[in-house]
Design a protein around this motif. Structure first.
Motif, PDB file in Angstrom:
ATOM      1  N   GLU A  94     -12.744   1.415  -5.302  1.00 40.38           N
ATOM      2  CA  GLU A  94     -11.799   2.237  -4.660  1.00 40.38           C
ATOM      3  C   GLU A  94     -11.610   3.734  -5.415  1.00 40.38           C
ATOM      4  O   GLU A  94     -12.306   3.967  -6.249  1.00 40.38           O
TER       5      GLU A  94
ATOM      6  N   THR B  77      -3.821   4.647 -11.072  1.00 42.79           N
ATOM      7  CA  THR B  77      -4.235   3.799 -11.979  1.00 42.79           C
ATOM      8  C   THR B  77      -3.499   3.834 -13.317  1.00 42.79           C
ATOM      9  O   THR B  77      -4.169   3.130 -14.379  1.00 42.79           O
TER      10      THR B  77
ATOM     11  N   LYS C 218      -5.325   5.382  -4.951  1.00 40.37           N
ATOM     12  CA  LYS C 218      -4.484   4.638  -5.835  1.00 40.37           C
ATOM     13  C   LYS C 218      -4.232   5.207  -7.357  1.00 40.37           C
ATOM     14  O   LYS C 218      -5.141   5.879  -7.736  1.00 40.37           O
TER      15      LYS C 218
ATOM     16  N   SER D 259      -9.580   6.278  -7.041  1.00 38.17           N
ATOM     17  CA  SER D 259      -8.195   6.180  -7.732  1.00 38.17           C
ATOM     18  C   SER D 259      -8.161   7.222  -8.851  1.00 38.17           C
ATOM     19  O   SER D 259      -9.078   8.280  -8.835  1.00 38.17           O
TER      20      SER D 259
ATOM     21  N   LYS E  10       2.251   4.307  -6.907  1.00 38.17           N
ATOM     22  CA  LYS E  10       1.353   3.158  -6.384  1.00 38.17           C
ATOM     23  C   LYS E  10       0.219   3.775  -5.666  1.00 38.17           C
ATOM     24  O   LYS E  10      -0.871   3.561  -6.057  1.00 38.17           O
ATOM     25  N   THR E  11       0.588   4.684  -4.549  1.00 39.92           N
ATOM     26  CA  THR E  11      -0.461   5.614  -4.195  1.00 39.92           C
ATOM     27  C   THR E  11       0.166   6.888  -3.892  1.00 39.92           C
ATOM     28  O   THR E  11       1.226   7.131  -3.921  1.00 39.92           O
TER      29      THR E  11
END
Length: 128
Positions: A85, A11, A9, A87, A17-18
C-alpha cells in the motif's frame, strides 16, 4: 511514486484514515514523490473510533512523510523491496510526528534520511 490527487493510507494514530496528496514538496515542478519525501495532504476520512479524540479534522491541510509505496525500491547491490500500500505519517510544522505510534514496518532508508523519531515510534525496520 506518489503524485497529486493520490489517495494514501495513514499509518499513525493521529485519527486520520485516508488522505489525498495535494502537492509534492522539495523542488520546482516536481511531479512524483518517493519514500522519505514530504508532501502536503488533505484529510479525507477519519477513523470511526477516534472521531472525538482525533488530533486532526476532516478537510484539514497538513504535511506528511511518505513511509511506504507500492513501487519497488531498488538498490545498487540488487536488492529490492515492495509494499502492499501507499502510506504516510502525518507531520506537524516542526517536522515531528503528530501521532504517538506508527503501525507496520518502515524501510531502513528512512534511518539514513535523518528521521530517527519516526524509526523509534515504528514497529520495526525492513532491511533491504
Amino acid at each position: 511514486m506518489i503524485q497529486e490527487r493520490t489517495i494514501l493510507k495513514v499509518t499513525d494514530n493521529s485519527g486520520a484514515k485516508t488522505v489525498r496528496c495535494i502537492k509534492v514538496l522539495n523542488g520546482f515542478k516536481r511531479k512524483h514523490a518517493i519514500v522519505g519525501d514530504i508532501v502536503v495532504v488533505s484529510i479525507q476520512q477519519l477513523r470511526n473510533k477516534a472521531k472525538n479524540t482525533s488530533k486532526v479534522r476532516k478537510k484539514e491541510i497538513c504535511k506528511g512523510l511518505i513511509v511506504r509505496t507500492r513501487m519497488k525500491l531498488k538498490k545498487k547491490n540488487g536488492f529490492s523491496i515492495v509494499f502492499q500500500e501507499n502510506s504516510i505519517v502525518l507531520v506537524n510544522k516542526q517536522g515531528n510526528p503528530i501521532g504517538t505510534r506508527i503501525v507496520g514496518p518502515l524501510p531502513k532508508l528512512l534511518k539514513k534520511n535523518k528521521f530517527q523519531k519516526f524509526i523509534s515510534l515504528s514497529a520495526g525496520l525492513v532491511q533491504h
